[in-house]
Design a protein around this motif. Structure first.
Motif, short mmCIF file in Angstrom:
data_model
loop_
_atom_site.label_atom_id
_atom_site.label_comp_id
_atom_site.label_asym_id
_atom_site.label_seq_id
_atom_site.Cartn_x
_atom_site.Cartn_y
_atom_site.Cartn_z
N ILE A 30 0.79 -1.24 0.00
CA ILE A 30 0.00 0.00 0.00
C ILE A 30 0.82 1.29 0.00
CG2 ILE A 30 -2.14 -0.93 0.96
CD1 ILE A 30 -1.11 -0.09 3.74
N ARG A 33 0.17 4.24 -2.35
CA ARG A 33 -1.06 5.01 -2.14
C ARG A 33 -0.80 6.29 -1.34
NH1 ARG A 33 -5.73 3.74 -4.93
NH2 ARG A 33 -6.07 1.50 -4.92
N MET A 37 -0.67 11.67 -2.01
CA MET A 37 -1.98 12.02 -1.47
C MET A 37 -2.07 13.53 -1.25
SD MET A 37 -1.62 10.47 2.34
CE MET A 37 -0.18 10.81 3.36
N LYS A 38 -3.29 13.98 -0.97
CA LYS A 38 -3.50 15.43 -0.77
C LYS A 38 -2.88 15.89 0.54
CE LYS A 38 -7.97 14.95 -2.85
NZ LYS A 38 -8.77 14.09 -1.95
N MET A 39 -3.03 15.08 1.60
CA MET A 39 -2.49 15.48 2.90
C MET A 39 -1.07 14.98 3.08
SD MET A 39 -4.92 13.21 5.42
CE MET A 39 -6.46 13.65 4.69
N ALA A 47 -5.15 12.84 11.50
CA ALA A 47 -6.50 12.40 11.15
C ALA A 47 -6.77 11.01 11.71
CB ALA A 47 -6.67 12.40 9.62
N TYR A 62 -12.59 14.34 15.93
CA TYR A 62 -12.37 14.06 14.50
C TYR A 62 -13.11 15.07 13.63
CZ TYR A 62 -12.07 11.67 10.02
OH TYR A 62 -11.83 11.37 8.70
N ALA A 65 -13.15 13.75 6.83
CA ALA A 65 -14.24 13.23 6.01
C ALA A 65 -14.75 11.89 6.56
CB ALA A 65 -13.75 13.04 4.59
N MET A 67 -15.74 7.92 5.96
CA MET A 67 -14.90 6.94 5.27
C MET A 67 -15.23 6.78 3.78
SD MET A 67 -12.50 6.08 7.25
CE MET A 67 -12.54 7.82 7.58
N HIS A 71 -12.41 7.81 0.71
CA HIS A 71 -11.81 6.77 -0.13
C HIS A 71 -12.48 6.58 -1.48
CE1 HIS A 71 -10.75 5.89 4.11
NE2 HIS A 71 -9.57 5.70 3.59
N MET A 74 -10.90 5.80 -5.26
CA MET A 74 -9.52 5.30 -5.17
C MET A 74 -9.39 3.86 -5.67
SD MET A 74 -8.30 6.98 -1.54
CE MET A 74 -6.84 5.96 -1.50
N ILE A 76 -9.81 1.00 -4.15
CA ILE A 76 -9.03 0.22 -3.18
C ILE A 76 -9.46 -1.25 -3.23
CG2 ILE A 76 -8.65 -0.14 -0.71
CD1 ILE A 76 -8.85 2.93 -0.38
N VAL A 84 -4.05 -2.85 5.39
CA VAL A 84 -4.30 -1.80 6.39
C VAL A 84 -4.67 -2.44 7.74
CG1 VAL A 84 -6.01 -0.04 7.02
CG2 VAL A 84 -4.77 0.12 4.85
N LEU A 109 -12.84 -1.76 12.59
CA LEU A 109 -12.25 -1.42 11.28
C LEU A 109 -12.90 -2.25 10.17
CD1 LEU A 109 -8.46 -1.10 12.18
CD2 LEU A 109 -10.11 0.74 11.84
N ILE A 116 -15.11 1.48 1.93
CA ILE A 116 -13.71 1.73 1.55
C ILE A 116 -13.28 0.91 0.33
CG2 ILE A 116 -11.31 1.47 2.34
CD1 ILE A 116 -12.37 2.16 5.18
#
Ligand code: HEM
Length: 119
Positions: A30, A33, A37-39, A47, A62, A65, A67, A71, A74, A76, A84, A109, A116
């Motif tokens: 992963i 990925r 990314m943006k962040m 986050a 929190y 966004a 979940m 995602h 993407m 995934i 993950v 999770l 996701i």
């Protein structure tokens, strides 16, 4: 005691979140990925920490966004999702979190899978 408290409250969870993101960056399944990314990785750690804090019964901190939005698009895979989960479990073990708590986190999770994987 809430799961939040059993994970070591905000301080303990911040350390766990840190290790989860570090595991992702080092996990060949992963890692790509997280390269464009943006962040930034630091923002993702923050986050992840706040997401866990709020999601395990701690304060409502929190602000990211949901979940599905985070995602969506993407593409995934199931394999990436498992990677993950693996990274999360090894981070919990590294931080001396017990089997019972590991199972609770895994269940939480896993319940997010439909928001996701392949969304
Ligand atoms: C249950 C599993 C997962 C959880 C709880 C989770 C949680 C999160 C959270 C909280 C964020 C930040 C969203 C925000 O602040 O707006 C995020 C972002 C992200 N997630 Fe996940 N995630 C999971 C699975 C995955 C998987 C399987 C991948 C792909 C390997 C992935 C890749 C990413 C990426 C790349 C970002 C950053 C997006 C960007 O800023 O460009 N996540 N995730």
């Amino acid at each position: 005691m809430s799961l939040y408290e059993r994970l070591g409250a905000s301080e303990g969870i911040a350390a766990i979140a840190n290790d989860i993101v570090e595991n992702h960056l080092a996990n060949p399944t992963i890692a790509p990925r997280f390269q464009n990314m943006k962040m930034t990785p630091e923002q993702l750690k923050h986050a992840a920490a706040t997401f866990f804090i709020t999601g395990t019964g701690g304060p409502e901190v929190y602000q990211g966004a949901d979940m599905l939005s985070a995602h969506k698009g993407m593409n995934i895979s199931a394999l990436e999702f498992m990677a993950v989960l693996d990274d999360a479990l090894s981070a919990l073990a590294k931080n001396d979190i017990g089997q019972r708590e590991q199972e609770e986190v895994l269940f939480i999770l896993y319940s997010m899978r439909a928001d996701i994987v392949l969304v």
